[in-house]
Design a protein around this motif. Structure first.
Motif, PDB file in Angstrom:
ATOM      1  N   ASP A   5     117.040  75.931 -12.515  1.00 15.30           N
ATOM      2  CA  ASP A   5     118.503  75.867 -12.403  1.00 15.30           C
ATOM      3  C   ASP A   5     119.239  75.812 -13.740  1.00 15.30           C
ATOM      4  O   ASP A   5     120.468  75.806 -13.777  1.00 15.30           O
ATOM      5  CB  ASP A   5     118.928  74.684 -11.531  1.00 15.30           C
ATOM      6  CG  ASP A   5     118.474  73.341 -12.092  1.00 15.30           C
ATOM      7  OD1 ASP A   5     118.001  73.298 -13.247  1.00 15.30           O
ATOM      8  OD2 ASP A   5     118.583  72.333 -11.368  1.00 15.30           O
ATOM      9  N   GLU A   6     118.516  75.773 -14.845  1.00 12.57           N
ATOM     10  CA  GLU A   6     119.150  75.784 -16.162  1.00 12.57           C
ATOM     11  C   GLU A   6     118.629  76.961 -16.973  1.00 12.57           C
ATOM     12  O   GLU A   6     117.429  77.259 -16.928  1.00 12.57           O
ATOM     13  CB  GLU A   6     118.862  74.474 -16.915  1.00 12.57           C
ATOM     14  CG  GLU A   6     119.525  73.248 -16.308  1.00 12.57           C
ATOM     15  CD  GLU A   6     121.031  73.244 -16.468  1.00 12.57           C
ATOM     16  OE1 GLU A   6     121.550  74.047 -17.291  1.00 12.57           O
ATOM     17  OE2 GLU A   6     121.692  72.465 -15.777  1.00 12.57           O
ATOM     18  N   PRO A   7     119.477  77.630 -17.746  1.00 13.69           N
ATOM     19  CA  PRO A   7     120.936  77.446 -17.800  1.00 13.69           C
ATOM     20  C   PRO A   7     121.608  77.962 -16.530  1.00 13.69           C
ATOM     21  O   PRO A   7     121.054  78.815 -15.839  1.00 13.69           O
ATOM     22  CB  PRO A   7     121.340  78.273 -19.025  1.00 13.69           C
ATOM     23  CG  PRO A   7     120.291  79.347 -19.102  1.00 13.69           C
ATOM     24  CD  PRO A   7     119.013  78.687 -18.663  1.00 13.69           C
ATOM     25  N   LYS A   8     122.766  77.430 -16.232  1.00 11.00           N
ATOM     26  CA  LYS A   8     123.500  77.833 -15.046  1.00 11.00           C
ATOM     27  C   LYS A   8     123.819  79.320 -15.097  1.00 11.00           C
ATOM     28  O   LYS A   8     124.064  79.858 -16.171  1.00 11.00           O
ATOM     29  CB  LYS A   8     124.796  77.017 -14.925  1.00 11.00           C
ATOM     30  CG  LYS A   8     124.577  75.519 -14.795  1.00 11.00           C
ATOM     31  CD  LYS A   8     123.812  75.168 -13.520  1.00 11.00           C
ATOM     32  CE  LYS A   8     123.663  73.651 -13.369  1.00 11.00           C
ATOM     33  NZ  LYS A   8     122.884  73.272 -12.178  1.00 11.00           N
ATOM     34  N   PRO A   9     123.815  80.037 -13.998  1.00  6.06           N
ATOM     35  CA  PRO A   9     123.654  79.556 -12.617  1.00  6.06           C
ATOM     36  C   PRO A   9     122.202  79.471 -12.160  1.00  6.06           C
ATOM     37  O   PRO A   9     121.929  79.427 -10.967  1.00  6.06           O
ATOM     38  CB  PRO A   9     124.403  80.627 -11.827  1.00  6.06           C
ATOM     39  CG  PRO A   9     124.140  81.887 -12.589  1.00  6.06           C
ATOM     40  CD  PRO A   9     124.138  81.482 -14.043  1.00  6.06           C
ATOM     41  N   GLY A  10     121.265  79.453 -13.080  1.00  8.57           N
ATOM     42  CA  GLY A  10     119.858  79.411 -12.718  1.00  8.57           C
ATOM     43  C   GLY A  10     119.264  80.804 -12.613  1.00  8.57           C
ATOM     44  O   GLY A  10     119.987  81.804 -12.589  1.00  8.57           O
TER      45      GLY A  10
END
Length: 214
Positions: A90-95
């Motif tokens: 899930d990182e960095p967003k949005p995954g």
């Protein structure tokens, strides 16, 4: 590990986007499925891309491994990739979705022997087992002398999961096994898969009624 006759390793692949990766979660991409390896030039570098049996692009390998596979491809080696697992971070967003494939490559003169070996490897992966496919010279000799029947007992663990990462697919469930049998033309399994799905829906409706939802 690369020998004069064989190369095997597990390799991470990256997807283009969450939207492009969505099919990885469906029945078109089962654990143990074979992917083809296609090369595309990007910024002057040949990058290996994975495609499933239906021709859909699944993801790309890193440039270092792509370069090595391109050399083997130029030598006329047989290149194969089998889905080991699919994960989401899930990182960095949005995954993003990613995963690993088992890479198995060999000289064409050993096609019959290593195709049998590859079939065993794919079956193990489908069951959630990651066999050690690096082999080495001694292992390659054993595969060849046994005409593909010998298989290593050693296993490779799944990579450690960092915070925010979850492995979504790592083996074939009952429904996926039935789907695969229906792909092969087993009408009984095709019917059974639909019966199984209908039973699940019926149980869900019964449960909702019991809870007073409707």
């Amino acid at each position: 590990m690369l020998t004069e006759r064989y190369f095997g390793t597990y390799a991470r692949f990256e997807t283009i986007s969450k939207r492009e990766a969505a099919p990885l979660l469906g029945a078109d991409n089962l654990v143990g499925d074979e992917f083809s390896i296609d090369f595309q030039i990007e910024d002057g570098t040949s990058i290996a891309w994975l495609k499933n049996r239906f021709g859909a692009v699944i993801g790309r390998l890193d440039s270092t491994l792509s370069r090595q596979l391109k050399i083997l491809d130029a030598r006329g080696w047989r290149l194969q990739a089998y889905l080991s697992f699919v994960a989401f971070t899930d990182e960095p967003k949005p995954g993003h979705y990613w995963g690993e494939v088992a890479i198995i490559c060999y000289e064409p003169q050993y096609e019959h022997t290593f195709s049998l070996f590859s079939t065993q490897a794919a079956s193990k992966l489908a069951a959630g087992v990651r066999p050690d496919i690096t082999l080495g010279e001694q292992g390659v000799d054993q595969v060849i002398s046994s005409e593909g029947s010998w298989f290593p007992k050693q296993r490779v663990p799944f990579p450690a999961q960092s915070e925010g990462t979850v492995i979504i697919k790592s083996h074939r469930g009952l429904t996926e096994k039935l789907i695969e049998q229906s792909r092969k033309g087993n009408k009984g399994c095709y019917v059974a898969s639909w019966v199984f799905l209908l039973l699940l829906i019926a149980l869900l409706i019964f449960g909702l009624k019991a809870c007073g939802v409707f």
